[in-house]
Scaffold this active site. Sequence first.
Site, PDB file in Angstrom:
ATOM      1  N   ARG A 109     -59.421  19.883  -7.881  1.00  0.00           N
ATOM      2  CA  ARG A 109     -59.095  20.858  -6.829  1.00  0.00           C
ATOM      3  C   ARG A 109     -58.084  21.894  -7.304  1.00  0.00           C
ATOM      4  O   ARG A 109     -58.067  23.024  -6.836  1.00  0.00           O
ATOM      5  CB  ARG A 109     -58.506  20.137  -5.603  1.00  0.00           C
ATOM      6  CG  ARG A 109     -59.503  19.299  -4.823  1.00  0.00           C
ATOM      7  CD  ARG A 109     -58.930  18.985  -3.439  1.00  0.00           C
ATOM      8  NE  ARG A 109     -59.601  17.866  -2.801  1.00  0.00           N
ATOM      9  CZ  ARG A 109     -60.722  17.962  -2.085  1.00  0.00           C
ATOM     10  NH1 ARG A 109     -61.296  19.118  -1.922  1.00  0.00           N
ATOM     11  NH2 ARG A 109     -61.265  16.887  -1.530  1.00  0.00           N
ATOM     12  N   GLU A 116     -64.415  28.360   5.169  1.00  0.00           N
ATOM     13  CA  GLU A 116     -65.057  27.242   4.465  1.00  0.00           C
ATOM     14  C   GLU A 116     -65.034  27.486   2.955  1.00  0.00           C
ATOM     15  O   GLU A 116     -64.970  28.634   2.512  1.00  0.00           O
ATOM     16  CB  GLU A 116     -66.531  27.146   4.898  1.00  0.00           C
ATOM     17  CG  GLU A 116     -66.851  26.021   5.849  1.00  0.00           C
ATOM     18  CD  GLU A 116     -66.801  24.633   5.208  1.00  0.00           C
ATOM     19  OE1 GLU A 116     -66.144  24.449   4.171  1.00  0.00           O
ATOM     20  OE2 GLU A 116     -67.428  23.725   5.765  1.00  0.00           O
ATOM     21  N   ASP A 117     -65.175  26.419   2.198  1.00  0.00           N
ATOM     22  CA  ASP A 117     -65.267  26.567   0.750  1.00  0.00           C
ATOM     23  C   ASP A 117     -66.685  26.953   0.318  1.00  0.00           C
ATOM     24  O   ASP A 117     -66.889  27.893  -0.426  1.00  0.00           O
ATOM     25  CB  ASP A 117     -64.799  25.281   0.032  1.00  0.00           C
ATOM     26  CG  ASP A 117     -65.500  24.008   0.535  1.00  0.00           C
ATOM     27  OD1 ASP A 117     -66.333  24.085   1.465  1.00  0.00           O
ATOM     28  OD2 ASP A 117     -65.186  22.926   0.001  1.00  0.00           O
ATOM     29  N   PHE A 155     -73.449  22.326  -9.200  1.00  0.00           N
ATOM     30  CA  PHE A 155     -72.322  21.658  -8.552  1.00  0.00           C
ATOM     31  C   PHE A 155     -71.050  22.265  -9.127  1.00  0.00           C
ATOM     32  O   PHE A 155     -70.798  22.193 -10.329  1.00  0.00           O
ATOM     33  CB  PHE A 155     -72.346  20.142  -8.768  1.00  0.00           C
ATOM     34  CG  PHE A 155     -71.369  19.447  -7.884  1.00  0.00           C
ATOM     35  CD1 PHE A 155     -71.678  19.170  -6.562  1.00  0.00           C
ATOM     36  CD2 PHE A 155     -70.103  19.115  -8.354  1.00  0.00           C
ATOM     37  CE1 PHE A 155     -70.753  18.563  -5.720  1.00  0.00           C
ATOM     38  CE2 PHE A 155     -69.168  18.505  -7.517  1.00  0.00           C
ATOM     39  CZ  PHE A 155     -69.503  18.232  -6.198  1.00  0.00           C
ATOM     40  N   ASP A 199     -73.803  24.873   1.611  1.00  0.00           N
ATOM     41  CA  ASP A 199     -74.856  24.344   0.741  1.00  0.00           C
ATOM     42  C   ASP A 199     -76.133  24.221   1.582  1.00  0.00           C
ATOM     43  O   ASP A 199     -76.852  25.199   1.765  1.00  0.00           O
ATOM     44  CB  ASP A 199     -74.335  23.016   0.187  1.00  0.00           C
ATOM     45  CG  ASP A 199     -75.245  22.353  -0.811  1.00  0.00           C
ATOM     46  OD1 ASP A 199     -76.088  23.043  -1.396  1.00  0.00           O
ATOM     47  OD2 ASP A 199     -75.124  21.133  -1.022  1.00  0.00           O
TER      48      ASP A 199
HETATM   49  P1  5GP Z   1     -73.561  21.375   3.431  1.00  0.00           P
HETATM   50  O1  5GP Z   1     -74.703  20.846   2.593  1.00  0.00           O
HETATM   51  O2  5GP Z   1     -73.457  20.586   4.693  1.00  0.00           O
HETATM   52  O3  5GP Z   1     -73.681  22.859   3.636  1.00  0.00           O
HETATM   53  O4  5GP Z   1     -72.251  21.147   2.555  1.00  0.00           O
HETATM   54  C1  5GP Z   1     -71.264  20.270   2.946  1.00  0.00           C
HETATM   55  C2  5GP Z   1     -70.133  20.158   1.989  1.00  0.00           C
HETATM   56  O5  5GP Z   1     -70.625  19.656   0.741  1.00  0.00           O
HETATM   57  C3  5GP Z   1     -69.340  21.402   1.604  1.00  0.00           C
HETATM   58  O6  5GP Z   1     -68.405  21.810   2.571  1.00  0.00           O
HETATM   59  C4  5GP Z   1     -68.653  20.869   0.353  1.00  0.00           C
HETATM   60  O7  5GP Z   1     -67.531  20.105   0.714  1.00  0.00           O
HETATM   61  C5  5GP Z   1     -69.711  19.979  -0.259  1.00  0.00           C
HETATM   62  N1  5GP Z   1     -70.408  20.697  -1.350  1.00  0.00           N
HETATM   63  C6  5GP Z   1     -71.622  21.278  -1.317  1.00  0.00           C
HETATM   64  N2  5GP Z   1     -71.902  21.833  -2.524  1.00  0.00           N
HETATM   65  C7  5GP Z   1     -70.832  21.591  -3.309  1.00  0.00           C
HETATM   66  C8  5GP Z   1     -70.497  21.934  -4.670  1.00  0.00           C
HETATM   67  O8  5GP Z   1     -71.244  22.576  -5.426  1.00  0.00           O
HETATM   68  N3  5GP Z   1     -69.281  21.503  -5.114  1.00  0.00           N
HETATM   69  C9  5GP Z   1     -68.405  20.786  -4.344  1.00  0.00           C
HETATM   70  N4  5GP Z   1     -67.262  20.426  -4.913  1.00  0.00           N
HETATM   71  N5  5GP Z   1     -68.689  20.459  -3.074  1.00  0.00           N
HETATM   72  C10 5GP Z   1     -69.882  20.874  -2.556  1.00  0.00           C
END
Ligand code: 5GP
Length: 176
Positions: free
Chosen positions: A166, A100-101, A153, A104
């Site tokens: 990206r 995963e990237d 972010f 959050d």
């Molecule tokens: P979750 O809140 O479900 O853990 O995060 C879901 C998705 O939100 C991540 O896989 C990512 O694609 C996006 N996301 C969350 N935080 C960030 C951030 O700081 N930057 C970017 N570009 N995407 C984010």
Amino acid sequence: MTSFFSKVEPYITQADIHDKVKDLGQKIAQDYAGQELLCVCILKGSILFFSDLIRAIDDDIRVDFMRISSYGNDLESSGVVQIIQDLSFDIRNKHVLIVEDIVDTGNTLSALLDALRLRNPASLKICSLLSKPSRRKKDVTIDYLGFTIDDHFVVGYGLDAAEQYRNLPFIGKLNT
Ligand code: 5GP
């Protein structure tokens, strides 16, 4: 730097990413030595991390791709996940590593793990480049983690803001 990048404040350098990815690859290779591992790239945000990580794993691995979309509002994902592109392999009895990237709230990953566990893999682990623990809503164990970050972010190295940034080779904070 062109005006395109002017809102992006450098945060994690290419050199730091490179060193961390190398370490993660070595740990993964050690932990899975002698086992067949399937590395799953979660599109699109993980593309650059994934392509560097798999080259840092000095072992025989398989790769697969999955694209998911997490419903939610502008601020937060909901944890209701739709699979847009599914795996091409059957993961039953396979050792699977999700790449995963960023984690959050944890909502997306938690829902994805629930869905994949139903397919009875031999093991299911997570490797994430970034984690924002201060935002966590669901408890997810990240087995291999690159960097813990504060509540910013971030973009670059695969991560986007409305599909931009990206291709930045480093990770930056987006100042709006
Ligand atoms: P979750 O809140 O479900 O853990 O995060 C879901 C998705 O939100 C991540 O896989 C990512 O694609 C996006 N996301 C969350 N935080 C960030 C951030 O700081 N930057 C970017 N570009 N995407 C984010």
